[in-house]
Design an enzyme around this catalytic site. Structure first.
Site, PDB file in Angstrom:
ATOM      1  N   HIS A  66       0.799  -1.235   0.000  1.00 30.74           N
ATOM      2  CA  HIS A  66       0.000   0.000   0.000  1.00 30.74           C
ATOM      3  C   HIS A  66       0.825   1.275   0.000  1.00 30.74           C
ATOM      4  O   HIS A  66       0.263   2.365   0.146  1.00 30.74           O
ATOM      5  CB  HIS A  66      -0.912   0.051   1.225  1.00 30.74           C
ATOM      6  CG  HIS A  66      -2.023  -0.949   1.205  1.00 30.74           C
ATOM      7  ND1 HIS A  66      -3.265  -0.677   0.669  1.00 30.74           N
ATOM      8  CD2 HIS A  66      -2.075  -2.223   1.645  1.00 30.74           C
ATOM      9  CE1 HIS A  66      -4.046  -1.742   0.801  1.00 30.74           C
ATOM     10  NE2 HIS A  66      -3.341  -2.697   1.388  1.00 30.74           N
TER      11      HIS A  66
ATOM     12  N   LYS B 117      -8.200  14.209   4.592  1.00 35.22           N
ATOM     13  CA  LYS B 117      -7.372  12.991   4.550  1.00 35.22           C
ATOM     14  C   LYS B 117      -6.392  13.092   5.705  1.00 35.22           C
ATOM     15  O   LYS B 117      -6.331  14.122   6.370  1.00 35.22           O
ATOM     16  CB  LYS B 117      -6.629  12.891   3.223  1.00 35.22           C
ATOM     17  CG  LYS B 117      -5.860  14.167   2.848  1.00 35.22           C
ATOM     18  CD  LYS B 117      -5.126  14.034   1.522  1.00 35.22           C
ATOM     19  CE  LYS B 117      -6.018  14.171   0.314  1.00 35.22           C
ATOM     20  NZ  LYS B 117      -6.129  12.973  -0.474  1.00 35.22           N
ATOM     21  N   ARG B 118      -5.604  12.037   5.941  1.00 36.05           N
ATOM     22  CA  ARG B 118      -4.597  12.159   6.980  1.00 36.05           C
ATOM     23  C   ARG B 118      -3.632  13.295   6.664  1.00 36.05           C
ATOM     24  O   ARG B 118      -3.404  13.634   5.500  1.00 36.05           O
ATOM     25  CB  ARG B 118      -3.836  10.832   7.119  1.00 36.05           C
ATOM     26  CG  ARG B 118      -4.601   9.789   7.865  1.00 36.05           C
ATOM     27  CD  ARG B 118      -4.937  10.254   9.269  1.00 36.05           C
ATOM     28  NE  ARG B 118      -3.748  10.289  10.102  1.00 36.05           N
ATOM     29  CZ  ARG B 118      -3.458   9.383  11.017  1.00 36.05           C
ATOM     30  NH1 ARG B 118      -4.289   8.376  11.255  1.00 36.05           N
ATOM     31  NH2 ARG B 118      -2.361   9.472  11.734  1.00 36.05           N
TER      32      ARG B 118
ATOM     33  N   LYS C  71       1.230  14.470   1.323  1.00 34.81           N
ATOM     34  CA  LYS C  71      -0.111  14.820   0.825  1.00 34.81           C
ATOM     35  C   LYS C  71      -0.249  16.322   0.589  1.00 34.81           C
ATOM     36  O   LYS C  71      -1.207  16.791   0.003  1.00 34.81           O
ATOM     37  CB  LYS C  71      -1.180  14.324   1.791  1.00 34.81           C
ATOM     38  CG  LYS C  71      -1.250  12.789   1.888  1.00 34.81           C
ATOM     39  CD  LYS C  71      -2.274  12.346   2.923  1.00 34.81           C
ATOM     40  CE  LYS C  71      -2.214  10.858   3.231  1.00 34.81           C
ATOM     41  NZ  LYS C  71      -2.840  10.012   2.205  1.00 34.81           N
TER      42      LYS C  71
ATOM     43  N   THR D  39      -8.269   7.008  -1.945  1.00 37.34           N
ATOM     44  CA  THR D  39      -9.637   6.522  -2.125  1.00 37.34           C
ATOM     45  C   THR D  39     -10.624   7.654  -1.874  1.00 37.34           C
ATOM     46  O   THR D  39     -11.735   7.637  -2.394  1.00 37.34           O
ATOM     47  CB  THR D  39      -9.933   5.348  -1.175  1.00 37.34           C
ATOM     48  OG1 THR D  39      -9.374   5.636   0.111  1.00 37.34           O
ATOM     49  CG2 THR D  39      -9.321   4.068  -1.701  1.00 37.34           C
TER      50      THR D  39
ATOM     51  N   LYS E 293     -14.335   8.978  -3.676  1.00 33.93           N
ATOM     52  CA  LYS E 293     -15.563   9.349  -2.957  1.00 33.93           C
ATOM     53  C   LYS E 293     -16.035  10.735  -3.388  1.00 33.93           C
ATOM     54  O   LYS E 293     -17.231  10.979  -3.568  1.00 33.93           O
ATOM     55  CB  LYS E 293     -15.332   9.291  -1.438  1.00 33.93           C
ATOM     56  CG  LYS E 293     -15.039   7.868  -0.949  1.00 33.93           C
ATOM     57  CD  LYS E 293     -14.406   7.817   0.439  1.00 33.93           C
ATOM     58  CE  LYS E 293     -13.773   6.447   0.668  1.00 33.93           C
ATOM     59  NZ  LYS E 293     -12.910   6.382   1.862  1.00 33.93           N
TER      60      LYS E 293
END
Ligand code: NBG
Length: 968
Positions: free
Chosen positions: A510, A698-699, A704, A806, A810
């Site tokens: 992952h 998100k985290r 990110k 992911t 969404k």
């Protein structure tokens, strides 16, 4: 929502280790034939029935406010038959893609549902370019021509009257109250038990069907299952949501209020754990026999509170009120052993037998949670293990001097399942974490073997009926544990055991983030798991022999590929060597694994590698989370999308239809009002639902790049201040993110976002053009509300770093348009929806990797030459956003300073800054053209079909697991 009680439980792991230091004597000469006593695992347990603990809470009456209207059922009113001819041009000028007529028409005609990758359609399909195929083409609206399939008949039934009686009965027997007296929490419990009653029948029927048909079963082994709330989802999948809602209304209760009583089951950090939850939903819905196996953490992901702009972690005591859906199964208790040493005895036939002695033991007791398939009556099981001490305190222990040992075992049990490590994409190397891993793996593997042996004779055929999917490297000890059981308890030879194991275990990778790769020091690993370590060593010895045979004399290969090397046990290597499948989670990610990170392994085992692009369940993230849009979709294309998401592409013909656009945007508006209300209640900030809702949830992780987002906001704010006259469409920037408790720069980024929010939100001079909101405690339940309300989806990771993502899917499903880099699954999203319906910017993954390997990027150059960037960076340290000018210095340094220890701007924030700003400008222009925006947003919904986890699971089943389909 109130922040609940503040417990004093620490979220960090307590150092426990009282393990004995007796180390293994036997060298790794595991010629392992090893028979031994058959640990007939008959651990007896005392049955403490998990009774519903009536929650004592203040009696606030369950508000009977009728819930926001729910648009009617699909009445198939627009039904006419399909004239395959998909509408021709028209194309609202701007969006009119350069593609000429061809695509859409052809497409629709061929009645095969775009099975894309498989088919290949012979000769004339030139350049594959699936990108263009549907997307960019603006299609003329002929909505009337669309056939609406009949609503699906439930194969299951829901008795509304029985349900009502059951709720009343439960309130009475659990709490000695009637409905008027019961608190919302008590009503929630009563309703949940009533729903569980209905589930249990199907649960039993499913198990009977599995017994009868004996299908192959997948055990999805995962440290994390981020389930969120169960009640609403269970009602949805029983196809009972609307009936239950009406029934509750008749009892004077608002279903939303009741659902809000349930704490999220937050047994996961982020994407990896939520993916596991989506997979379970799809497995049940598709009718496959599956177990999720994990840990029943006493405290899940911490609750986040924001105090003075800083994140504060509060323990998540999610079991405080009991869990109505779970079932304790003491009859399946297993014993798990830690530490001690291994002794060998040779029998008269010359075979070695291995015994772990002087160990500490702990009891693993499973709790089962039903996983309800959508409308098919299948109910699978999520089995999570709790730890209990093996022996209760016995008075005679004092006399025997066993007191110390009894205390140790008690502590071991208490600590092991105490808390989920709150690290996403980061491995901390804690001893307790390895204990957690072996604890749940040993119990799960023991039970899988025991269950198989209840109905089969030949353990050598185990892999024909069972497969283990390792969710990242965390469950990799399963490989050695299965070997141990096969050899030590079932007397298989090494070769026999290896054959079974390597046909049973498969591994999903992952992440390529180096800091997330698990490597355990040999000292720790062998001390905690002496027998397991022997087995790993032997696997390694044989693997090295294989490497030498394939690459004679190539020491470099051994250094790079060995499982045990340099004092460490490398879990990913073990998983690849013993797994029969290795998959990445998006096409780009898998390619990077094959060509960069795992290149050597790919060269050696090319056939093991495959891709499974992630997916999400539309049942939770559209049907439950966005009921207005869900109903609207059903009105237009029928309800088959619920179990066959690609059907949603029927919406394409509406993307240019004025009326449909207006309805669609109106639904988005209502969802924005819903979120605005949530924000007002939780943050006290007023936001304008007519502004652009630009969302990054998100985290929090440097890769990110939430920092890029907030720096850009600072830049926009400067622009507005300097040019008050400039045209600017009002925007609400929304963030939600938890940072790992020990991750300094991540936590500081949260503080920065909140500080910037304080300044901007309170600056009257900008007329509310920008608002910045940080939503506290981002989690599955509020995510459902947030996705539904988003206009813009921020997917801005440094290219190559986000394995898949992911959240991006969404957002897409809910009609948000992506601004993002060509990273992870964004690549495939853009391919589906078309480049014109997304805003892509930034370095490509190849460019990033090139800079990483060969250098050539100097952020200081940008700082020196770009006054906009310079100004923003200076504002980090000149008091603009904090009186303490040193507060944000570490962030400033991370971007510029080549402190000898770390590279400057590792994640290419400054490099991508201008290109991001330009993309944001394009977002604004697009939004100002209402028709164009509606078109883009609707095309995103219509093209989201590929990203259902049903598709992902089908691919796992067809290409890896080969499970048998079961119907009731
Ligand atoms: C995460 C990735 C995401 C991906 C999820 C699910 C880990 C280790 N990895 O990009 O960062 O979507 O896994 O596959 O949590």
């Amino acid at each position: 929502m109130a922040a609940a009680k503040k417990e004093t439980v620490k979220t960090t792991a307590k150092k426990t280790s009282t393990d004995k230091k007796t180390t293994t004597k036997t060298t790794a000469k595991t010629t392992a034939k090893a028979p031994a006593k058959k640990a007939a695992a008959k651990s007896e347990t005392k049955t403490t029935k998990a009774a519903a603990k009536p929650a004592a809470k203040t009696t606030t009456k369950a508000a009977a406010k009728p819930a926001a209207k729910a648009p009617a059922k699909s009445t198939a009113k627009t039904a006419t038959k399909t004239t395959a001819k998909a509408p021709a041009k028209k194309a609202s000028a701007k969006t009119a893609a350069k593609t000429t007529a061809k695509a859409p028409a052809k497409k629709a005609a061929a009645k095969t549902t775009a099975k894309a990758p498989a088919k290949k359609t012979a000769a004339k399909t030139t350049a594959k370019a699936p990108a263009k195929k549907t997307a960019t083409k603006a299609v003329k609206a002929e909505p009337k021509k669309v056939k609406i399939p009949k609503a699906k008949k439930p194969t299951i039934t829901f008795d509304k009257e029985l349900f009502k009686r059951s709720v009343l009965y439960n309130v009475r027997t659990l709490y000695r109250k009637n409905m008027e007296e019961a608190t919302p929490q008590q009503v929630f419990q009563a309703v949940s038990y009533a729903i569980k009653d209905q589930i249990v029948d199907y649960w039993m029927k499913t198990q009977e069907a599995y017994e009868r048909e004996d299908p192959k079963t997948v055990y999805y082994l995962s440290m994390e299952f981020l389930m969120g709330r169960a009640l609403g989802n269970n009602m949805i999948n029983l196809m009972a949501y609307k009936d239950a809602k009406d029934a509750l209304e008749e009892l004077g209760v608002d279903i939303n209020v009741i659902e809000d009583q349930e704490p999220d089951a937050a047994l996961g950090n982020g994407g990896l754990g939520r993916l596991a939850a989506c997979f379970l939903d799809s497995l049940a819905t598709l009718g496959y026999s599956a177990y999720g196996c994990g840990i029943r953490y006493r405290y899940g992901m911490f609750k986040q509170e924001i105090r003075d702009g800083f994140q504060v972690e509060v323990p998540d005591n999610w079991l405080d009120n009991g869990n109505p859906f779970e079932l304790r199964r003491p009859e399946y208790t297993k014993e798990v052993r830690f530490g001690g040493y291994v002794s060998v005895r040779t029998d008269e036939k010359g075979r070695n037998h291995y015994y772990q002695e002087g160990y500490q033991a702990v009891k693993a007791v499973p709790y089962d949670h039903p996983i309800v398939g959508y409308g098919n009556g299948i109910v699978n099981t999520l089995r999570i293990w709790d730890a209990e001490p093996v022996d209760c305190f016995r008075l005679d222990s004092f006399d025997k001097g066993d007191y110390q040992k009894a205390v140790e075992q008690e502590n071991l049990a208490r600590n092991i399942v105490e808390v989920l490590y709150p690290n996403d994409n980061h491995y901390a190397g804690k001893e307790l974490r390895l204990k957690q891993q072996y604890f749940f793996i040993s119990a799960s593997v023991q039970e899988a073997v025991a269950k198989y042996m209840r109905n089969h004779k030949d353990i050598k055929k185990f892999y024909e009926k069972v497969t283990f999917q390792l969710n990242d490297t965390h469950p990799t000890v399963a490989i050695a544990e299965l070997m141990r059981i096969l050899m030590d308890e079932y007397y298989l030879t090494w070769d026999e055991a290896w054959k079974v194991t390597t046909r049973t275990c498969a591994y999903t990778n992952h992440t390529i983030m180096a800091e997330a790769l698990e490597k355990w020091p040999i000292e720790l690993f062998s001390r905690l798991l002496p027998r397991i370590y022997q087995i790993v060593e032997e696997i390694n010895r044989r693997f090295i022999a294989d490497i030498e045979a394939k690459y004679p004399g190539n020491k470099d290969k051994i250094a790079k590929m060995a499982i045990v090397y340099d004092g460490q046990v490398k879990m990913a290597h073990l998983a690849i060597v013993a797994g029969y499948s290795v998959n990445g989670v998006a096409r780009l990610h898998t390619e990077i694994l094959k060509n960069q990170e795992l290149k050597d392994f790919y060269e050696m085992f090319p056939n093991k590698f495959n891709n499974k692009t992630n997916g999400i369940t539309q049942r939770r993230f559209l049907l439950h989370g966005n009921p207005l849009l869900a109903d609207w979709v059903t009105e237009h294309v029928g309800d088959e999308w619920i179990t066959d998401l690609p059907k949603i592409k029927g919406l394409k013909v509406y993307a240019t239809d004025k009326k449909a656009q207006a309805e669609f945007m109106n639904i988005k508006y209502k969802n924005k009002v819903r979120l605005a209300k949530y924000i007002k209640e939780h943050n006290g900030i007023d936001v304008d639902p007519r502004s652009i809702f630009d969302v990054q949830v998100k985290r929090l992780h440097e890769y990110k790049r939430q920092l890029l987002n907030i720096l850009h906001i600072m830049y926009l704010y400067n622009e507005i201040k300097e040019h008050p006259e400039m045209e600017f469409f009002p925007r609400t920037f929304i963030f939600g993110a938890k940072a790992a408790a020990g991750y300094r720069n991540a936590k500081l980024t949260i503080k920065l976002i909140n500080s910037v929010a304080d300044v901007i939100n309170n600056d009257k001079s900008i007329d509310g053009k920008i608002k910045v909101v940080f939503i506290e405690n981002y989690r599955v339940s509020n995510a459902e509300i947030i996705f539904a309300a988003a206009d813009v989806s921020e997917q801005i990771s440094t290219a190559s770093k986000e394995a898949s993502g992911t959240g991006n899917m969404k957002f897409m499903l809910n009609g948000a348009v992506t601004i993002g880099t060509m990273d992870g699954a964004n690549v495939e999203i853009v391919e589906e929806v078309g480049e014109d319906n997304a805003f892509i910017f930034g370095l490509s993954s190849d460019e990033v990797i090139r800079f990483e390997n060969y250098g050539g990027y100097d952020p200081m150059e940008i700082f020196n030459n770009d006054p906009d960037v310079r100004k923003v960076l200076m504002q980090l340290i000149n008091g603009t956003y904090s009186e303490d000018t040193e507060l944000f210095r570490p962030l400033y340094n991370s971007l510029l300073n080549t402190l000898s220890t770390s590279k400057a701007d590792t994640y290419f924030i400054l490099k991508d800054f201008k290109s991001y700003a330009a993309a944001q400008k394009r977002v604004e222009e697009a939004y100002m053209d209402k028709k164009r925006w509606a078109y883009m947003a609707m095309m995103n919904v219509a093209c989201s079909g590929k990203f259902t986890s049903d598709r992902t699971i089908k691919q796992y089943v067809d290409e890896i697991w080969h499970l048998d389909h079961v119907t009731l």
